[in-house]
Design an enzyme around this catalytic site. Structure first.
Site, PDB file in Angstrom:
ATOM      1  N   ASP A  11      35.885  38.939   8.082  1.00  0.00           N
ATOM      2  CA  ASP A  11      35.123  39.115   6.836  1.00  0.00           C
ATOM      3  C   ASP A  11      34.646  37.733   6.402  1.00  0.00           C
ATOM      4  OD1 ASP A  11      34.125  40.476   4.456  1.00  0.00           O
ATOM      5  OD2 ASP A  11      35.749  39.490   3.374  1.00  0.00           O
ATOM      6  N   SER A  12      33.724  37.721   5.440  1.00  0.00           N
ATOM      7  CA  SER A  12      33.247  36.448   4.903  1.00  0.00           C
ATOM      8  C   SER A  12      34.323  35.748   4.073  1.00  0.00           C
ATOM      9  CB  SER A  12      32.018  36.696   4.030  1.00  0.00           C
ATOM     10  OG  SER A  12      32.379  37.509   2.931  1.00  0.00           O
ATOM     11  N   TYR A  43      28.343  35.817   2.047  1.00  0.00           N
ATOM     12  CA  TYR A  43      27.326  36.112   3.058  1.00  0.00           C
ATOM     13  C   TYR A  43      26.149  36.884   2.433  1.00  0.00           C
ATOM     14  CZ  TYR A  43      30.234  35.000   7.232  1.00  0.00           C
ATOM     15  OH  TYR A  43      30.967  34.383   8.208  1.00  0.00           O
ATOM     16  N   GLY A  44      26.422  37.572   1.348  1.00  0.00           N
ATOM     17  CA  GLY A  44      25.441  38.494   0.748  1.00  0.00           C
ATOM     18  C   GLY A  44      24.039  37.915   0.566  1.00  0.00           C
ATOM     19  N   CYS A  74      33.377  43.810   6.957  1.00  0.00           N
ATOM     20  CA  CYS A  74      32.406  43.245   6.025  1.00  0.00           C
ATOM     21  C   CYS A  74      31.128  44.065   6.153  1.00  0.00           C
ATOM     22  CB  CYS A  74      32.150  41.783   6.419  1.00  0.00           C
ATOM     23  SG  CYS A  74      30.815  40.987   5.511  1.00  0.00           S
ATOM     24  N   ASN A  75      30.681  44.631   5.042  1.00  0.00           N
ATOM     25  CA  ASN A  75      29.476  45.467   5.091  1.00  0.00           C
ATOM     26  C   ASN A  75      28.237  44.652   5.410  1.00  0.00           C
ATOM     27  OD1 ASN A  75      30.056  48.397   3.687  1.00  0.00           O
ATOM     28  ND2 ASN A  75      31.486  46.835   3.006  1.00  0.00           N
ATOM     29  N   THR A  76      28.163  43.444   4.829  1.00  0.00           N
ATOM     30  CA  THR A  76      26.981  42.596   5.024  1.00  0.00           C
ATOM     31  C   THR A  76      26.820  42.259   6.502  1.00  0.00           C
ATOM     32  OG1 THR A  76      27.575  41.654   2.881  1.00  0.00           O
ATOM     33  CG2 THR A  76      25.829  40.545   4.103  1.00  0.00           C
ATOM     34  N   GLU A 153      36.733  36.185  -5.062  1.00  0.00           N
ATOM     35  CA  GLU A 153      37.116  34.996  -4.290  1.00  0.00           C
ATOM     36  C   GLU A 153      37.771  33.918  -5.166  1.00  0.00           C
ATOM     37  OE1 GLU A 153      37.053  34.117  -0.989  1.00  0.00           O
ATOM     38  OE2 GLU A 153      36.326  36.085  -0.351  1.00  0.00           O
ATOM     39  N   CYS A 185      31.094  47.124  -0.181  1.00  0.00           N
ATOM     40  CA  CYS A 185      31.470  45.730   0.072  1.00  0.00           C
ATOM     41  C   CYS A 185      32.985  45.711   0.060  1.00  0.00           C
ATOM     42  CB  CYS A 185      30.918  44.809  -1.013  1.00  0.00           C
ATOM     43  SG  CYS A 185      31.553  43.111  -0.905  1.00  0.00           S
ATOM     44  N   THR A 186      33.577  45.089   1.058  1.00  0.00           N
ATOM     45  CA  THR A 186      35.034  45.178   1.176  1.00  0.00           C
ATOM     46  C   THR A 186      35.770  44.366   0.101  1.00  0.00           C
ATOM     47  OG1 THR A 186      34.937  43.459   2.883  1.00  0.00           O
ATOM     48  CG2 THR A 186      35.059  45.742   3.630  1.00  0.00           C
ATOM     49  N   HIS A 187      35.030  43.524  -0.620  1.00  0.00           N
ATOM     50  CA  HIS A 187      35.661  42.834  -1.755  1.00  0.00           C
ATOM     51  C   HIS A 187      35.873  43.776  -2.951  1.00  0.00           C
ATOM     52  CE1 HIS A 187      34.489  39.133   0.357  1.00  0.00           C
ATOM     53  NE2 HIS A 187      35.206  38.438  -0.518  1.00  0.00           N
TER      54      HIS A 187
HETATM   55  N1  DGL Z   1      32.984  41.499   1.946  1.00  0.00           N
HETATM   56  C1  DGL Z   1      31.656  41.467   2.313  1.00  0.00           C
HETATM   57  C2  DGL Z   1      30.990  42.809   2.420  1.00  0.00           C
HETATM   58  O1  DGL Z   1      31.665  43.775   2.651  1.00  0.00           O
HETATM   59  C3  DGL Z   1      30.741  40.349   2.019  1.00  0.00           C
HETATM   60  C4  DGL Z   1      30.771  39.625   0.743  1.00  0.00           C
HETATM   61  C5  DGL Z   1      29.881  38.408   0.792  1.00  0.00           C
HETATM   62  O2  DGL Z   1      30.247  37.475   1.499  1.00  0.00           O
HETATM   63  O3  DGL Z   1      28.828  38.380   0.133  1.00  0.00           O
HETATM   64  O4  DGL Z   1      29.802  42.919   2.312  1.00  0.00           O
END
Ligand code: DGL
Length: 268
Positions: A11-12, A43-44, A74-76, A153, A185-187
């Site tokens: 993940d990011s 990463y978004g 990570c979805n992104t 974060e 988004c996994t966050h």
């Molecule tokens: N956790 C990430 C996701 O699922 C990315 C968050 C990010 O880095 O912007 O998209």
């Protein structure tokens, strides 16, 4: 194949820990290795090509840890890099978008589904395409929530600021009459109580990462690569490209195992 090899998660940052949490519950016989690219998070807002490059670097690092399956938690990264990484690696690679999609299509009764995610994920229209491919009658309402990842974060997800930001960010979804909301988004599962509270108890929240673990379980059976040896159970290794202190604080708040992460520099 050696079934005792670990399953890799990337993940990011700390977001993929929400997937690991579910993996610890659903796959207690397995060993795990995790890499969060905290130094380059988020990463978004990054261009797709850069996210592909970073994802490849993370995947290659975990290949050196001899993983048997990779979860792009990570979805992104899933939105822009899944197909490429799948072609490049000799092991099964799983993303988080399709499992979330399946769960949402199953859960909705009105056919009105909301998706929240990073700018990259929403811009990619990956959820829109995946849902439309399964259920063309469904209406999808996508919303980027760029303020959520920095809050998580920085370990502020229990704070009153988080509550305010969640309410302000989700306002555009009010009145859309959705019955299901994908946490794309996994966050975001770390903000789940605040999101549920704002959206109301009638909205079904779909945790795309948690749904993914069910698919990992199916793939372990399909490829016959599960770990049947209870002597090797439950080892977890965590790596971060950023501060181990901050990573460990969040990981130890979130996970039921003791986390002492190791710093890595992907540039080297
Ligand atoms: N956790 C990430 C996701 O699922 C990315 C968050 C990010 O880095 O912007 O998209």
């Amino acid at each position: 194949m050696n079934e005792q090899r670990p399953i890799g998660f990337i993940d990011s940052g700390v977001g993929g820990l929400t997937v690991v949490k579910e993996a610890l519950r659903q796959l207690p016989n397995e060993a795990f290795v995790y890499l969060g690219d905290t130094a380059r998070c988020p990463y978004g807002p990054r261009p797709a090509e850069q996210v592909v490059t970073f994802t490849r670097q993370m995947a290659n690092f975990l290949m050196k840890q001899e993983i048997k399956l990779l979860v792009i938690a990570c979805n992104t990264a899933t939105a822009v890099a899944l197909e490429t990484i799948r072609e490049e690696l000799p092991i099964p690679v799983v993303g988080v978008i399709l499992p979330g999609t399946r769960a949402a299509v199953k859960a909705t009764t009105t056919g009105r589904i909301g998706v929240i995610g990073t700018q990259g994920t929403i811009k990619s229209h990956s959820y829109h395409r995946a849902i439309a491919a399964k259920s063309s009658q469904t209406q999808i309402f996508g919303l980027a929530c760029p303020k959520f990842v920095p809050i998580v974060e920085s370990n502020e997800y229990h704070s009153s600021i988080a509550k305010k930001v969640v309410a302000e960010s989700l306002k555009p979804l009010r009145g859309k009459k959705i019955d299901t909301l994908i946490l794309g988004c996994t966050h975001y599962p770390l903000l789940r109580p605040l999101i549920q509270n704002y959206m109301g108890p009638a909205i079904t929240l779909i945790d795309s990462g948690a749904e993914t673990v069910g698919e990992v379980s199916v793939l372990l059976d399909y490829f016959n690569i599960g770990n049947p040896d209870p002597a090797n159970v439950g080892s977890c290794h965590f790596f971060t490209t950023g501060s181990t202190k901050m990573f460990d604080e969040i990981a130890n708040d979130w996970l039921p195992v003791k986390v002492t992460s190791e710093h890595v520099d992907l540039g080297k």
